[in-house]
Write a protein that holds these residues in place. Structure first.
Motif, mmCIF file in Angstrom:
data_model
loop_
_atom_site.group_PDB
_atom_site.id
_atom_site.type_symbol
_atom_site.label_atom_id
_atom_site.label_comp_id
_atom_site.label_asym_id
_atom_site.label_seq_id
_atom_site.Cartn_x
_atom_site.Cartn_y
_atom_site.Cartn_z
ATOM 1 N N VAL A 140 0.818 -1.219 0.000
ATOM 2 C CA VAL A 140 0.000 0.000 0.000
ATOM 3 C C VAL A 140 0.852 1.269 0.000
ATOM 4 N N ASP A 141 1.818 1.361 0.915
ATOM 5 C CA ASP A 141 2.618 2.590 1.045
ATOM 6 C C ASP A 141 3.388 2.907 -0.232
ATOM 7 N N GLU A 142 4.018 1.885 -0.821
ATOM 8 C CA GLU A 142 4.792 2.111 -2.053
ATOM 9 C C GLU A 142 3.881 2.498 -3.213
ATOM 10 N N LEU A 143 2.711 1.861 -3.287
ATOM 11 C CA LEU A 143 1.775 2.209 -4.353
ATOM 12 C C LEU A 143 1.283 3.645 -4.193
ATOM 13 N N ARG A 144 1.123 4.083 -2.956
ATOM 14 C CA ARG A 144 0.683 5.462 -2.719
ATOM 15 C C ARG A 144 1.779 6.470 -3.051
ATOM 16 N N GLU A 145 3.027 6.041 -3.013
ATOM 17 C CA GLU A 145 4.123 6.914 -3.444
ATOM 18 C C GLU A 145 4.120 7.074 -4.963
ATOM 19 N N ILE A 146 3.742 5.997 -5.656
ATOM 20 C CA ILE A 146 3.706 6.028 -7.124
ATOM 21 C C ILE A 146 2.452 6.740 -7.620
ATOM 22 N N HIS A 147 1.321 6.438 -6.987
ATOM 23 C CA HIS A 147 0.036 7.002 -7.393
ATOM 24 C C HIS A 147 -0.389 8.080 -6.386
ATOM 25 N N ASN A 148 -1.407 8.801 -6.724
ATOM 26 C CA ASN A 148 -2.011 9.728 -5.770
ATOM 27 C C ASN A 148 -2.520 8.937 -4.558
ATOM 28 N N HIS A 149 -2.280 9.449 -3.372
ATOM 29 C CA HIS A 149 -2.606 8.742 -2.130
ATOM 30 C C HIS A 149 -4.062 8.276 -2.092
ATOM 31 N N GLU A 150 -4.985 9.116 -2.550
ATOM 32 C CA GLU A 150 -6.422 8.804 -2.479
ATOM 33 C C GLU A 150 -6.856 7.743 -3.486
ATOM 34 N N LYS A 151 -5.980 7.403 -4.428
ATOM 35 C CA LYS A 151 -6.350 6.447 -5.475
ATOM 36 C C LYS A 151 -6.189 4.991 -5.042
ATOM 37 N N VAL A 152 -5.385 4.743 -4.000
ATOM 38 C CA VAL A 152 -4.982 3.381 -3.668
ATOM 39 C C VAL A 152 -5.847 2.797 -2.545
ATOM 40 N N PHE A 153 -6.366 1.571 -2.778
ATOM 41 C CA PHE A 153 -7.240 0.919 -1.803
ATOM 42 C C PHE A 153 -6.754 -0.504 -1.528
ATOM 43 N N PHE A 154 -6.737 -0.877 -0.258
ATOM 44 C CA PHE A 154 -6.417 -2.247 0.137
ATOM 45 C C PHE A 154 -7.703 -3.050 0.260
ATOM 46 N N VAL A 155 -7.769 -4.194 -0.431
ATOM 47 C CA VAL A 155 -8.923 -5.089 -0.324
ATOM 48 C C VAL A 155 -8.415 -6.491 0.011
ATOM 49 N N THR A 156 -9.142 -7.201 0.854
ATOM 50 C CA THR A 156 -8.714 -8.552 1.228
ATOM 51 C C THR A 156 -9.136 -9.557 0.169
#
Length: 259
Positions: A140-156
């Motif tokens: 999640v954290d690395e993806l939020r660095e690449i993308h806008n923070h609000e765009k990234v969602f964790f789903v189980t």
């Protein structure tokens, strides 16, 4: 499973573009179509010569482009509103989706992210995605660095509880593990751990059952032989879902191994 279970909503039509698979499919919800196309699913050869390696990658790139062209065709002809890719290798489809002003999503499964985390090409095209989903909290954290923070969602991960149920069977002294036989799954670690477990009073009566297939099959079998555990560790290969459910129900311990 998430997207599949969201289908069948009146007024919304869903198209699944997927590689050809001869195994039985789940019953389709209403207003849903599966479009199957050929795709190179051959495992990348390990320790192969330069010519064979180059040939494989050229075939893989060609296969991805041909498969992606089917996705672009569906996008245009069926006038879809949302493009959702489930692997970064199909980013070409997502790019054309953005070009046609569609909503574009991506879901990262398993080790997909670790293959592109240092990819400049992915980072250049990362802005095309409206939403990014990941099944692993550690990404999640690395993806939020690449993308806008609000765009990234964790789903189980999802599970179909109509199929995977506790049948109240007698549990055998079996340690069960399921997954592709590849480095990321850490089956070598599991086998070495099981060898130590077998040396204990508690573990002496247990067997290890590994369900799945992959390019590490031979090397993992060699490790089992080296440890003298071939009578206690079994590789089943791929099994049908009904058989898998039975094995879950008859095993005392399940291990989800990973590096």
């Amino acid at each position: 499973l998430h997207s599949y279970n969201l289908c069948g909503i009146k007024g919304f039509y869903t198209y699944f573009l997927t590689p050809v698979d001869k195994s039985p499919r789940k019953e389709l919800p209403l207003e849903t179509s599966i479009i199957e196309k050929n795709f190179l699913s051959e495992i990348r050869p390990r320790e192969a010569g330069l010519f064979r390696t180059i040939t494989f990658f050229l075939k893989r790139i060609f296969s991805i482009l041909i498969f992606s062209s089917h996705g672009i065709r569906i996008l245009i002809l069926r006038k879809v509103d949302i493009v959702h890719i489930h692997s970064p290798m199909f980013i070409v489809i997502a790019f054309f989706g953005k070009l046609f002003k569609k909503k574009v999503f991506i879901t990262f499964h398993g080790s997909d992210f670790y293959k592109i985390r240092s990819s400049l090409i992915y980072k250049i095209f990362s802005s095309i995605f409206d939403k990014v989903f990941t099944l692993s909290k550690s990404t999640v954290d690395e993806l939020r660095e690449i993308h806008n923070h609000e765009k990234v969602f964790f789903v189980t991960n999802g599970v179909d509880i109509d199929i995977f149920q506790d049948k109240k069977y007698y549990r055998e002294k079996v340690v069960l593990s399921v997954g592709s036989l590849k480095k990321e799954k850490g089956f070598d670690i599991l086998i070495n751990a099981f060898a130590k477990f077998k040396d204990t009073d508690i573990g002496k009566d247990y067997r290890l059952l590994i369900i799945g297939e992959g390019f590490l099959r031979e090397s993992l079998q060699n490790l089992v032989d080296k440890l003298g555990l071939k009578d206690f560790i079994q590789f089943t290969g791929q099994v049908k879902q009904e058989e898998l459910v039975e094995m879950y129900n008859r095993s005392e311990i399940f291990v989800l191994s990973s590096v």
